[in-house]
Design a protein around this motif. Sequence first.
Motif, mmCIF file in Angstrom:
data_model
loop_
_atom_site.group_PDB
_atom_site.id
_atom_site.type_symbol
_atom_site.label_atom_id
_atom_site.label_comp_id
_atom_site.label_asym_id
_atom_site.label_seq_id
_atom_site.Cartn_x
_atom_site.Cartn_y
_atom_site.Cartn_z
ATOM 1 N N VAL A 48 0.693 -1.050 -0.035
ATOM 2 C CA VAL A 48 0.217 0.114 -0.071
ATOM 3 C C VAL A 48 0.973 1.144 0.075
ATOM 4 O O VAL A 48 2.188 1.138 0.608
ATOM 5 N N ALA A 49 0.668 2.084 -0.818
ATOM 6 C CA ALA A 49 1.382 3.274 -1.035
ATOM 7 C C ALA A 49 0.717 4.565 -1.395
ATOM 8 O O ALA A 49 -0.325 4.528 -1.386
ATOM 9 N N LYS A 50 1.556 5.623 -0.930
ATOM 10 C CA LYS A 50 1.000 7.076 -1.344
ATOM 11 C C LYS A 50 1.606 7.685 -2.865
ATOM 12 O O LYS A 50 2.874 7.387 -2.893
ATOM 13 N N VAL A 51 0.887 8.139 -3.554
ATOM 14 C CA VAL A 51 1.511 8.610 -4.655
ATOM 15 C C VAL A 51 2.079 10.074 -4.679
ATOM 16 O O VAL A 51 1.510 10.943 -3.967
ATOM 17 N N LEU A 52 3.510 10.292 -4.700
ATOM 18 C CA LEU A 52 4.078 11.554 -4.377
ATOM 19 C C LEU A 52 4.197 12.134 -5.701
ATOM 20 O O LEU A 52 4.258 13.561 -5.662
ATOM 21 N N ASP A 53 4.337 11.591 -6.684
ATOM 22 C CA ASP A 53 4.562 12.233 -8.059
ATOM 23 C C ASP A 53 3.963 11.361 -9.368
ATOM 24 O O ASP A 53 3.928 9.987 -9.020
ATOM 25 N N SER A 54 3.416 11.986 -10.159
ATOM 26 C CA SER A 54 2.963 10.940 -11.224
ATOM 27 C C SER A 54 3.032 11.558 -12.555
ATOM 28 O O SER A 54 2.737 12.828 -12.685
ATOM 29 N N GLU A 55 3.412 10.914 -13.491
ATOM 30 C CA GLU A 55 3.379 11.215 -15.040
ATOM 31 C C GLU A 55 2.295 10.288 -15.650
ATOM 32 O O GLU A 55 2.418 10.329 -16.736
ATOM 33 N N ASN A 56 1.463 9.610 -15.070
ATOM 34 C CA ASN A 56 0.598 8.753 -15.445
ATOM 35 C C ASN A 56 -0.579 9.287 -15.216
ATOM 36 O O ASN A 56 -1.173 9.783 -14.265
ATOM 37 N N PRO A 57 -1.522 9.268 -16.365
ATOM 38 C CA PRO A 57 -2.737 9.897 -16.229
ATOM 39 C C PRO A 57 -3.801 9.351 -15.258
ATOM 40 O O PRO A 57 -4.844 10.036 -15.052
ATOM 41 N N GLY A 76 -0.926 12.502 -4.436
ATOM 42 C CA GLY A 76 -1.941 12.337 -3.093
ATOM 43 C C GLY A 76 -2.682 10.991 -3.381
ATOM 44 O O GLY A 76 -3.429 10.606 -2.250
ATOM 45 N N ASP A 77 -2.815 10.312 -4.233
ATOM 46 C CA ASP A 77 -3.527 9.012 -4.469
ATOM 47 C C ASP A 77 -3.268 8.057 -3.519
ATOM 48 O O ASP A 77 -1.777 7.835 -3.214
ATOM 49 N N LEU A 78 -4.162 7.430 -2.993
ATOM 50 C CA LEU A 78 -3.621 5.952 -2.012
ATOM 51 C C LEU A 78 -3.800 5.071 -2.889
ATOM 52 O O LEU A 78 -4.929 4.814 -4.018
ATOM 53 N N VAL A 79 -2.772 3.960 -3.115
ATOM 54 C CA VAL A 79 -2.881 2.664 -4.023
ATOM 55 C C VAL A 79 -2.413 1.462 -3.470
ATOM 56 O O VAL A 79 -1.820 1.695 -2.538
ATOM 57 N N TRP A 80 -2.747 0.601 -4.032
ATOM 58 C CA TRP A 80 -2.256 -0.836 -3.809
ATOM 59 C C TRP A 80 -1.873 -1.638 -4.851
ATOM 60 O O TRP A 80 -2.480 -1.288 -5.998
ATOM 61 N N GLY A 81 -1.021 -2.338 -4.767
ATOM 62 C CA GLY A 81 -0.383 -3.249 -5.761
ATOM 63 C C GLY A 81 0.990 -3.562 -5.846
ATOM 64 O O GLY A 81 1.680 -3.345 -4.773
ATOM 65 N N MET A 82 1.672 -3.858 -6.891
ATOM 66 C CA MET A 82 3.143 -4.167 -7.045
ATOM 67 C C MET A 82 3.967 -2.941 -6.890
ATOM 68 O O MET A 82 4.025 -2.164 -7.487
#
Lengths: 341, 341
Positions: free
Chosen positions: A82-91, A96-102
């Motif tokens: 489980v992680a928090k998005v600190l930066d994104s170049e993905n649409p 700030g999003d919270l995500v789960w996965g690899m």
Amino acid sequence: MPGMVRNKQVILKDFVSGFPKETDMYMTESSIELKVPKGSNGVLLKNLYLSCDPYMRPRMTYIEGSYVESFKPGLPISGYGVAKVLDSENPEFNKGDLVWGMTGWEEYSLITAPHLFKIQHTDVPLSYYTGILGMPGMTAYVGFYEVCSPKHGECVFISAASGAVGQLVGQFAKLLGCYVVGSAGSKDKVDLLKNKFGFDEAFNYKEEADLNAALKRYFPEGIDIYFENVGGKLLDAVLPNMKIRGRIAACGMISQYNLDKPEGVHNLMYLVSKRLRMEGFIVLDHYHLYPKFLEMIIPHIKEGKLVYVEDMAEGLESAPAALIGLFSGQNVGKQVVAVAP
Amino acid sequence: MPGMVRNKQVILKDFVSGFPKETDMYMTESSIELKVPKGSNGVLLKNLYLSCDPYMRPRMTYIEGSYVESFKPGLPISGYGVAKVLDSENPEFNKGDLVWGMTGWEEYSLITAPHLFKIQHTDVPLSYYTGILGMPGMTAYVGFYEVCSPKHGECVFISAASGAVGQLVGQFAKLLGCYVVGSAGSKDKVDLLKNKFGFDEAFNYKEEADLNAALKRYFPEGIDIYFENVGGKLLDAVLPNMKIRGRIAACGMISQYNLDKPEGVHNLMYLVSKRLRMEGFIVLDHYHLYPKFLEMIIPHIKEGKLVYVEDMAEGLESAPAALIGLFSGQNVGKQVVAVAP
């Protein structure tokens, strides 16, 4: 260099044979810029929770044609988290999003081709997305409802029953009105099964000299559904105790992962004489069912109809021991590593 | 006593352990009245052909909870056969009817609770009702079409492929446009598979030091469907060579029937990693499909699209050797015993 921060990591030293040890991994510290390269489609994650799962053992070895990629010696281990998005170049993902996965076994991960789910429900413990709301939850859901073809009143046996998947399969089976028995490897776990998860019966396989007799005791009429997590001797004892047209969902075989040569299973002729169906499955094939799964499971959690027990290790430094502990059954419940608050 | 005739019989001496021998059976002669007791619901059969089938081996032993009844030491062996009704008190059968189903290993049988099929098509060899038009034919039909979920173009492997069931499964698979490979235990059988039954490839498992390598040679892309007749080492070699989502129909495991302890199968973890379905079945559960089966298969036989090879032993006296020969693979094709012309 400006913008660089320290990044602690857990590295696989080399491919492992036999039983893995903590020293097959080591901690290191690198540095990372908390930005995603422009136009890269990647995301930069701050890891909050990491998941220790049995399928990670085969990844510590090179296996030709395996369904999971091996870890790479000298690089951080990867796994669900489980992680928090600190930066994104993905649409698809925003800061700030919270995500789960690899993700990686490190403080921060740059994921260039993200396979991540956005977390919508945050009024449950976030760590649940490594367990009941993540891969193990989906595994229990798919394995039980899609593979086992369960019916009200059937007799269900679950091995490794207090683990990340087993504890849920048992509760799903109870919700459906099944008779449910689990096996586990300690008195604490057996107590959990009976008193916390509502299994009808549970036993410690280490204390049963004769597994066949133990199964006959709990299933005098036989087993309709066996949810297989361990393989080897227990599977061999289950086969003669299945009912006609019973089903075996083969989810994993953790007792075999550290053996150079897996144990032989002798009783397969019962597949014929009892017309059994034994079917393997992998949760990766079924993630399209995740929204349907969430819709079912979130209310059950909120209403207290499903409970979930986690075994939380604190800090990335504790991750190697937590992972190794899975294979000797040290964990009580789903093994999680808390990396950051 | 008037109306009594001599009745030669094949008797099981005692329960068998290990490899059965001709001397586990003996011939005897009793006498029988060729009439059914009034009001008994029975039929009196003159046996024409008797069938030797692998499932008869477990019947020579007492097995708790077996799906087939054990033979009774001191009494005639029973099995599938083709017979003529000489007398009947059963409303379903008339004197003169030709039937197939369970009968005794003797010249004449009084069947008190007949489970027999009336033979409608007599423009094919009557012995076919012990094979292609009887239990083995139905077994091949049900196992292939109902259990294997076959599709055009799939890669099919069949063990004991020249036997009563295997030769038909291979021809069904060819009719569907599959790539078909069979294994058998002699050069003659391999020749039959390739030249008579139209298999794409065939090999003699006794000449392959490395079964895994043999399977890789014939299935470089893997196996979609394995029709399992033998069990043991060959099953262990097949598992790693299955394709993802492959299916294994477990019809029988003849290589294991004479062992005190069946061989261990070590590669079951491939059920999980390759998401395999392995399913046992028993033809007894599927006889309601017999009319549909006949409708399909009779025209195929008449048009020469399906062929069938029988190994005919002459006379009831030859029956014990014929049955024992199955377990060392003496038979080439379906083993039948001709009892009366």
